[in-house]
Design a protein around this motif. Sequence first.
Motif, PDB file in Angstrom:
ATOM      1  N   ASN A  93    -109.027  10.562 -35.069  1.00  0.00           N
ATOM      2  CA  ASN A  93    -108.532   9.232 -35.457  1.00  0.00           C
ATOM      3  C   ASN A  93    -107.938   9.214 -36.867  1.00  0.00           C
ATOM      4  OD1 ASN A  93    -109.524   8.164 -32.973  1.00  0.00           O
ATOM      5  ND2 ASN A  93    -111.566   8.064 -33.876  1.00  0.00           N
ATOM      6  N   LEU A  94    -107.121  10.207 -37.177  1.00  0.00           N
ATOM      7  CA  LEU A  94    -106.507  10.300 -38.498  1.00  0.00           C
ATOM      8  C   LEU A  94    -105.451   9.208 -38.659  1.00  0.00           C
ATOM      9  CD1 LEU A  94    -106.415  12.085 -41.101  1.00  0.00           C
ATOM     10  CD2 LEU A  94    -104.484  13.280 -40.042  1.00  0.00           C
ATOM     11  N   VAL A  95    -105.534   8.486 -39.774  1.00  0.00           N
ATOM     12  CA  VAL A  95    -104.611   7.391 -40.069  1.00  0.00           C
ATOM     13  C   VAL A  95    -104.081   7.567 -41.491  1.00  0.00           C
ATOM     14  CG1 VAL A  95    -104.354   4.888 -40.391  1.00  0.00           C
ATOM     15  CG2 VAL A  95    -105.761   5.775 -38.515  1.00  0.00           C
ATOM     16  N   LYS A  96    -102.761   7.413 -41.648  1.00  0.00           N
ATOM     17  CA  LYS A  96    -102.171   7.374 -42.983  1.00  0.00           C
ATOM     18  C   LYS A  96    -101.115   6.284 -43.015  1.00  0.00           C
ATOM     19  CE  LYS A  96    -101.049   8.183 -47.192  1.00  0.00           C
ATOM     20  NZ  LYS A  96    -101.957   7.723 -48.267  1.00  0.00           N
ATOM     21  N   ARG A  97    -101.339   5.316 -43.919  1.00  0.00           N
ATOM     22  CA  ARG A  97    -100.385   4.219 -44.096  1.00  0.00           C
ATOM     23  C   ARG A  97     -99.977   4.145 -45.560  1.00  0.00           C
ATOM     24  NH1 ARG A  97    -104.292   0.083 -40.744  1.00  0.00           N
ATOM     25  NH2 ARG A  97    -103.948   0.999 -38.675  1.00  0.00           N
ATOM     26  N   GLY A 146     -95.683  -5.033 -46.768  1.00  0.00           N
ATOM     27  CA  GLY A 146     -95.821  -4.367 -45.478  1.00  0.00           C
ATOM     28  C   GLY A 146     -96.400  -2.979 -45.659  1.00  0.00           C
ATOM     29  N   ARG A 147     -96.532  -2.267 -44.563  1.00  0.00           N
ATOM     30  CA  ARG A 147     -97.058  -0.899 -44.611  1.00  0.00           C
ATOM     31  C   ARG A 147     -96.244  -0.003 -43.680  1.00  0.00           C
ATOM     32  NH1 ARG A 147    -102.156  -3.720 -44.609  1.00  0.00           N
ATOM     33  NH2 ARG A 147    -103.281  -3.361 -46.579  1.00  0.00           N
ATOM     34  N   VAL A 148     -96.051   1.238 -44.116  1.00  0.00           N
ATOM     35  CA  VAL A 148     -95.470   2.264 -43.250  1.00  0.00           C
ATOM     36  C   VAL A 148     -96.618   2.926 -42.508  1.00  0.00           C
ATOM     37  CG1 VAL A 148     -94.172   4.401 -43.129  1.00  0.00           C
ATOM     38  CG2 VAL A 148     -93.555   2.670 -44.824  1.00  0.00           C
ATOM     39  N   HIS A 149     -96.641   2.780 -41.190  1.00  0.00           N
ATOM     40  CA  HIS A 149     -97.691   3.398 -40.370  1.00  0.00           C
ATOM     41  C   HIS A 149     -97.224   4.816 -40.018  1.00  0.00           C
ATOM     42  CE1 HIS A 149    -100.299  -0.211 -39.298  1.00  0.00           C
ATOM     43  NE2 HIS A 149     -99.379  -0.678 -40.121  1.00  0.00           N
ATOM     44  N   GLY A 169     -76.924  10.220 -24.382  1.00  0.00           N
ATOM     45  CA  GLY A 169     -76.175   8.983 -24.253  1.00  0.00           C
ATOM     46  C   GLY A 169     -75.889   8.373 -25.606  1.00  0.00           C
ATOM     47  N   ASP A 170     -75.991   7.063 -25.681  1.00  0.00           N
ATOM     48  CA  ASP A 170     -75.696   6.375 -26.933  1.00  0.00           C
ATOM     49  C   ASP A 170     -76.712   6.751 -28.002  1.00  0.00           C
ATOM     50  OD1 ASP A 170     -73.565   5.145 -25.755  1.00  0.00           O
ATOM     51  OD2 ASP A 170     -74.760   3.416 -25.078  1.00  0.00           O
ATOM     52  N   THR A 171     -76.322   6.496 -29.252  1.00  0.00           N
ATOM     53  CA  THR A 171     -77.189   6.802 -30.382  1.00  0.00           C
ATOM     54  C   THR A 171     -78.518   6.082 -30.242  1.00  0.00           C
ATOM     55  OG1 THR A 171     -75.285   7.047 -31.797  1.00  0.00           O
ATOM     56  CG2 THR A 171     -77.381   6.662 -32.882  1.00  0.00           C
ATOM     57  N   VAL A 172     -79.603   6.834 -30.362  1.00  0.00           N
ATOM     58  CA  VAL A 172     -80.937   6.250 -30.318  1.00  0.00           C
ATOM     59  C   VAL A 172     -81.661   6.639 -31.595  1.00  0.00           C
ATOM     60  CG1 VAL A 172     -83.115   6.079 -29.066  1.00  0.00           C
ATOM     61  CG2 VAL A 172     -80.986   6.435 -27.805  1.00  0.00           C
ATOM     62  N   GLU A 173     -81.817   5.695 -32.492  1.00  0.00           N
ATOM     63  CA  GLU A 173     -82.524   5.962 -33.737  1.00  0.00           C
ATOM     64  C   GLU A 173     -84.020   5.711 -33.541  1.00  0.00           C
ATOM     65  OE1 GLU A 173     -81.068   6.623 -37.307  1.00  0.00           O
ATOM     66  OE2 GLU A 173     -80.064   7.647 -35.664  1.00  0.00           O
ATOM     67  N   LEU A 174     -84.836   6.451 -34.302  1.00  0.00           N
ATOM     68  CA  LEU A 174     -86.260   6.162 -34.286  1.00  0.00           C
ATOM     69  C   LEU A 174     -86.485   4.733 -34.743  1.00  0.00           C
ATOM     70  CD1 LEU A 174     -87.953   9.325 -35.843  1.00  0.00           C
ATOM     71  CD2 LEU A 174     -88.297   8.446 -33.554  1.00  0.00           C
ATOM     72  N   HIS A 175     -87.368   4.027 -34.070  1.00  0.00           N
ATOM     73  CA  HIS A 175     -87.708   2.676 -34.502  1.00  0.00           C
ATOM     74  C   HIS A 175     -88.433   2.737 -35.841  1.00  0.00           C
ATOM     75  CE1 HIS A 175     -87.177   2.069 -30.112  1.00  0.00           C
ATOM     76  NE2 HIS A 175     -86.663   0.923 -30.519  1.00  0.00           N
ATOM     77  N   SER A 176     -88.378   1.654 -36.574  1.00  0.00           N
ATOM     78  CA  SER A 176     -89.007   1.622 -37.889  1.00  0.00           C
ATOM     79  C   SER A 176     -90.524   1.633 -37.757  1.00  0.00           C
ATOM     80  CB  SER A 176     -88.570   0.366 -38.647  1.00  0.00           C
ATOM     81  OG  SER A 176     -89.288   0.268 -39.858  1.00  0.00           O
ATOM     82  N   PRO A 177     -91.214   2.454 -38.579  1.00  0.00           N
ATOM     83  CA  PRO A 177     -92.683   2.464 -38.567  1.00  0.00           C
ATOM     84  C   PRO A 177     -93.277   1.431 -39.523  1.00  0.00           C
ATOM     85  CG  PRO A 177     -91.880   4.242 -39.963  1.00  0.00           C
ATOM     86  CD  PRO A 177     -90.657   3.509 -39.437  1.00  0.00           C
ATOM     87  N   ILE A 178     -92.415   0.557 -40.111  1.00  0.00           N
ATOM     88  CA  ILE A 178     -92.901  -0.452 -41.060  1.00  0.00           C
ATOM     89  C   ILE A 178     -93.465  -1.645 -40.297  1.00  0.00           C
ATOM     90  CG2 ILE A 178     -92.241  -2.004 -42.937  1.00  0.00           C
ATOM     91  CD1 ILE A 178     -90.029  -0.012 -43.650  1.00  0.00           C
ATOM     92  N   ARG A 179     -94.664  -2.044 -40.686  1.00  0.00           N
ATOM     93  CA  ARG A 179     -95.336  -3.164 -40.028  1.00  0.00           C
ATOM     94  C   ARG A 179     -95.814  -4.167 -41.078  1.00  0.00           C
ATOM     95  NH1 ARG A 179     -93.173  -0.861 -36.581  1.00  0.00           N
ATOM     96  NH2 ARG A 179     -93.998   0.175 -34.716  1.00  0.00           N
ATOM     97  N   ALA A 180     -96.112  -5.396 -40.628  1.00  0.00           N
ATOM     98  CA  ALA A 180     -96.644  -6.433 -41.514  1.00  0.00           C
ATOM     99  C   ALA A 180     -98.014  -6.009 -42.039  1.00  0.00           C
ATOM    100  CB  ALA A 180     -96.750  -7.749 -40.755  1.00  0.00           C
TER     101      ALA A 180
END
Length: 611
Positions: free
Chosen positions: A316-320, A333-336, A579-590
């Motif tokens: 259960n390693l977590v780094k934010r 906010g936090r980068v998960h 196919g079309d460009t697929v960027e990684l979704h943002s890991p930033i959360r509230a």
Amino acid sequence: MNAKATNTVQTDTGTVLSVQNLTTSFLVDGDWKPVVRDISFDVRPRETVAIVGESGSGKSVTSLSIMRLLQADTSRIEGKVFLNGTDLVALPESEMRKVRGNDVSMIFQEPMTSLNPLFTIGDQIAEALLCHQKMSRADAKAETMKLLEKVRIPSAASRFDEYPHRFSGGMRQRVMIAMALASRPKLLIADEPTTALDVTIQGQILDLIKMLQDEQGTSVLFITHDMGVVAEIADRTVVMFRGEQVETGATADIFHRGEHPYTRALLSAVPVLGSMHGYDRPLRFPIVNTTTGEAIASTETPDTVDNNKPVLEVKNLVKRFDIHTGLFGRLGGRVHAVENVSFDLFAGETLSLVGESGCGKSTTGRAIMRLIEPTSGSVMVDGQDMLQLEKRELRQMRKSIQMIFQDPFASLNPRMTVGDAIAEPYLEHKMGTSKQARDVVADLLSKVGLTSDMASRYPHEFSGGQRQRVCIARALALKPKVIVADESVSALDVSVKAQVINLMLDLQQSLNLAFLFISHDMAVVERVSHRVAVMYLGEIVEIGPRASVFDNPQHDYTKRLMAAVPVPDPDRRREKRIGDTVELHSPIRAPDYQASIREFREVASGHLVAV
């Protein structure tokens, strides 16, 4: 008039670029030393010609010679380079400046060093238009918007005023392509434009170059050491070895009927996705002899995995990372970066963490080492939780777990000899005397395929592959049980990469080492792994035995990663893989966001997929 006549000749009207007997020399200790000798090839309209070879082969010097970008007082270019009948070698510098960026443009390997961090993306592309075209700033901005859209940058209008650091590596490379295409050049020179990119982004850039070539009729000179990329994009191929052109021909002929030993050896050392079918354990790479150009066959490693008790247990390693905004620095906010990551690693085993840049794999490695402090979780090494150790205890525990970084030059002190660099951890941990340290250094250098007399040299006196061997020797100085290898071979040439990976496999066998192998190269991962964990947005979405994951991928993201891998087969050259460009979704959360706990289903023995 006479000077003008010498610059323009009648060449084949079906040729955009004609390089004839190009020889480039550098001034070394008062003597001219040729590094590229007697190179000749043509590039026709709408054609892609690849120059392939390893570091030191002269391919980049060839491209810089064509563009006349070498320092004039220390370089000498001989021969002829005709661009639409005009000899670029004979042009005065003032005329050559009009050619660069207008008739011929260049994309470099590292976009962040090619873009000015002080200017916005839009201004830098518009500058290329204003320099070569007679247009107003308003027209230049409008044309820049079209170029950004053409290279598939999402929300182009809103990103015109953003700075390079706000873009991902793939997006920055797209900006460089937009800038290079601004004046609709007849020839585009791409010097290793995809080497540092993730496999999916690399696929998108290759597809983009193909598409723009079809739309604008641009000819492309593509410089690379990646034979998979050559097969995907090139009509014809020039193979270079030690500054000389050893083979030239249609790409299909080079791949299927290559005659020169070096060409065949280069192809045999390329990892091919799916080639591990039928093998249970990692497979050594065939080694290219860079003197004769011949290859030594690969062999399967013996089974040394001890499944009784894990040497590394991550739970259960977590780094934010907190993001502070506003005048008073309130938490915005936090980068998960890493979210509830769990896995075990056994002695003699290689577990690979794979995924694109930003997925959290390198952060996971650094959090395990406590080079950055994890937010929560546990990392058990030899029965002790590294996250609970005080500074002195942690220092002792690091003897059991060491790290190899991506850039060996950056991780070695340029003012220390490699012998001192290897001996430093041994002496710091008081594992022996200075005399014993010298013996240990000599033994370790021998273990990693170097010689003991190299201990007195400095890092700049070694090649990239040799420096990585030095870093491996330094990591072994404390006799660790676990080594975290963070993109440790991604920047190396194919044959050097093969040598370093074979070394790691041999050391694993002889010392019963456990490797956490962090990489985005799926073909290499398939070759070296016992088990594979696929990461996406900070979470493991699929984990299992290598054969099970590669033969039967279940998660959509795993399938996408594998579909993006360039295959060294020219018959698939015009196949659009992504196919079309697929960027990684943002890991930033509230700040108050709570991640849900992932559930997994077992699709085969030990093969788990997130649902």
